[in-house]
Design a protein around this motif. Sequence first.
Motif, mmCIF file in Angstrom:
data_model
loop_
_atom_site.group_PDB
_atom_site.id
_atom_site.type_symbol
_atom_site.label_atom_id
_atom_site.label_comp_id
_atom_site.label_asym_id
_atom_site.label_seq_id
_atom_site.Cartn_x
_atom_site.Cartn_y
_atom_site.Cartn_z
ATOM 1 N N THR A 4 0.835 -1.209 0.000
ATOM 2 C CA THR A 4 0.000 0.000 0.000
ATOM 3 C C THR A 4 0.870 1.260 0.000
ATOM 4 O O THR A 4 0.570 2.241 -0.693
ATOM 5 N N LEU A 5 1.953 1.225 0.793
ATOM 6 C CA LEU A 5 2.826 2.401 0.928
ATOM 7 C C LEU A 5 3.727 2.581 -0.295
ATOM 8 O O LEU A 5 4.233 3.688 -0.529
ATOM 9 N N ASP A 6 3.947 1.486 -1.023
ATOM 10 C CA ASP A 6 4.590 1.597 -2.336
ATOM 11 C C ASP A 6 5.941 2.316 -2.249
ATOM 12 O O ASP A 6 6.219 3.250 -3.008
ATOM 13 N N GLY A 7 6.771 1.896 -1.285
ATOM 14 C CA GLY A 7 8.107 2.488 -1.156
ATOM 15 C C GLY A 7 8.184 3.713 -0.257
ATOM 16 O O GLY A 7 9.274 4.198 0.063
ATOM 17 N N HIS A 8 7.035 4.244 0.160
ATOM 18 C CA HIS A 8 7.030 5.410 1.063
ATOM 19 C C HIS A 8 7.128 4.947 2.517
ATOM 20 O O HIS A 8 6.744 3.832 2.859
ATOM 21 N N ARG A 9 7.607 5.822 3.373
ATOM 22 C CA ARG A 9 7.723 5.520 4.806
ATOM 23 C C ARG A 9 6.488 6.037 5.548
ATOM 24 O O ARG A 9 5.770 6.898 5.056
ATOM 25 N N LEU A 10 6.293 5.517 6.744
ATOM 26 C CA LEU A 10 5.306 6.119 7.651
ATOM 27 C C LEU A 10 5.996 7.257 8.399
ATOM 28 O O LEU A 10 7.197 7.202 8.658
ATOM 29 N N VAL A 11 5.229 8.286 8.724
ATOM 30 C CA VAL A 11 5.747 9.424 9.487
ATOM 31 C C VAL A 11 5.074 9.387 10.852
ATOM 32 O O VAL A 11 3.852 9.258 10.943
ATOM 33 N N SER A 12 5.867 9.492 11.907
ATOM 34 C CA SER A 12 5.306 9.414 13.260
ATOM 35 C C SER A 12 5.180 10.802 13.875
ATOM 36 O O SER A 12 6.001 11.680 13.619
ATOM 37 N N ASN A 13 4.139 11.001 14.641
ATOM 38 C CA ASN A 13 3.977 12.224 15.426
ATOM 39 C C ASN A 13 3.282 11.791 16.713
ATOM 40 O O ASN A 13 2.071 11.758 16.795
ATOM 41 N N LYS A 14 4.084 11.402 17.714
ATOM 42 C CA LYS A 14 3.532 10.814 18.949
ATOM 43 C C LYS A 14 2.611 9.648 18.585
ATOM 44 O O LYS A 14 1.519 9.500 19.147
ATOM 45 N N SER A 15 3.039 8.839 17.610
ATOM 46 C CA SER A 15 2.175 7.765 17.091
ATOM 47 C C SER A 15 2.249 6.517 17.979
ATOM 48 O O SER A 15 2.771 5.478 17.579
ATOM 49 N N VAL A 16 1.725 6.660 19.187
ATOM 50 C CA VAL A 16 1.682 5.525 20.121
ATOM 51 C C VAL A 16 0.405 4.718 19.877
ATOM 52 O O VAL A 16 -0.580 5.241 19.343
ATOM 53 N N TRP A 17 0.434 3.445 20.267
ATOM 54 C CA TRP A 17 -0.788 2.627 20.196
ATOM 55 C C TRP A 17 -1.767 3.095 21.258
ATOM 56 O O TRP A 17 -1.378 3.346 22.411
ATOM 57 N N ARG A 18 -3.021 3.203 20.860
ATOM 58 C CA ARG A 18 -4.052 3.619 21.820
ATOM 59 C C ARG A 18 -5.321 2.800 21.612
ATOM 60 O O ARG A 18 -5.504 2.183 20.568
ATOM 61 N N ASN A 19 -6.176 2.820 22.620
ATOM 62 C CA ASN A 19 -7.531 2.275 22.479
ATOM 63 C C ASN A 19 -8.473 3.460 22.405
ATOM 64 O O ASN A 19 -8.307 4.425 23.149
ATOM 65 N N PHE A 20 -9.452 3.379 21.529
ATOM 66 C CA PHE A 20 -10.351 4.533 21.369
ATOM 67 C C PHE A 20 -11.188 4.740 22.633
ATOM 68 O O PHE A 20 -11.840 3.821 23.121
ATOM 69 N N PRO A 21 -11.182 5.969 23.190
ATOM 70 C CA PRO A 21 -11.974 6.230 24.399
ATOM 71 C C PRO A 21 -13.401 6.698 24.060
ATOM 72 O O PRO A 21 -13.578 7.635 23.280
ATOM 73 N N TRP A 22 -14.379 6.027 24.646
ATOM 74 C CA TRP A 22 -15.781 6.448 24.479
ATOM 75 C C TRP A 22 -16.137 7.362 25.633
ATOM 76 O O TRP A 22 -16.122 6.940 26.792
ATOM 77 N N ILE A 23 -16.467 8.601 25.307
ATOM 78 C CA ILE A 23 -16.806 9.572 26.356
ATOM 79 C C ILE A 23 -18.248 10.018 26.174
ATOM 80 O O ILE A 23 -18.688 10.318 25.064
ATOM 81 N N TRP A 24 -18.978 10.015 27.263
ATOM 82 C CA TRP A 24 -20.353 10.513 27.238
ATOM 83 C C TRP A 24 -20.658 11.183 28.567
ATOM 84 O O TRP A 24 -20.187 10.744 29.624
#
Length: 381
Positions: free
Chosen positions: A232-252
Amino acid sequence: MRIAVIGGGPGGLYFAYLWKRRHPDAEVDLFEQNPADATWGFGVVFSDQALEFLRADDPDTVDAIAPRMESWKNITLNLRGESVEIDGVGFSSIGRLELLTLLQARARAAGVAAHYETVVQSADQFSGYDLIVAADGLNSLVRRTFEKEFGASVTTSTNNFAWYGTTKTFATLSQTFVATERGSFNAHHYRYSPAMSTFLVECDAATWNAYGFADMSIEESQAICERVFAKTLDGHRLVSNKSVWRNFPWIWNERWSHRNMVLIGDALHSAHFSIGSGARLAIEDAIALVKALETEADTQAALARYESERKPIVKKLVTAARTSADWYEHFPDHMKLDLMDFAHSYITRSGRIDDARLSAMSPQFMARYEASRKMGAHHGA
């Protein structure tokens, strides 16, 4: 009227700008802990309907934002090396920082006093203000301080995700699903400028554990994601910006205001990224709050009106977002379907689109889907 806005994301900035523009005599102070030019994340997405909604209320802002946006009319799904396009699903995107910069300039021009790199320690700091607008995001200090009073609930999804960017640009909003020996991954990717795309990687808990991501650095995780999505990236790199693993928080929050404090945006509610509505909901909250405050002379009555008029609308969207997220919690199972059934399952996942609406919205996709059903029935006979 003296108003303090806590949080300089899209919702906080937009409320501050809108109120000050319409009420030049009001004193509006905005407090943001980060520098003006700092942001996490990459692009934000608006559906065509979201932009139309904004245009009806504030054509000037849409005219300022629109030229900076990337737009497309289709969604592309990639599964097992095959692709299908779903036509008629229009979206536009813009870099998050670019959106904030535009809104900052509008707020400044309207006369909002913005205080950046200002950490708010306590809601008590704002005792001299008539109204405190808490637009301070998922980890809202105001909500956490008055959890009981707001009737706040916070839960998390079981899937893990990491938000990257890449210099590979994609023609449309795309989703790529990849099965590996240790589990399945999904990437949400779309361009938000002529040279950059958002690339959000998601996997279920079983895959996350199988890869041992919990013990990895950001760089190690990124390297694995690059390998998984190499095609998919076809030779391109991923760029990180505080790209930590997270779980989506549901807030209500059951109650949207307490005393003279009111919540908007992610501080108030979260909607899963799979329906791309976070910035839109925050901006619409800001518009609804401004209207309620202008309709009622009494602040308490205005805050009650804001909640009673806006809550049913948000509830509908959040319910759709939860249903959508639930589909993603089981995406490795859906990947077992053939391409057209998978695509149909995907586009109808939130329960808001049935076949009749899909035929009107995406005639080319539906023609292809129905042909594949007939073919399947023919083979099965």
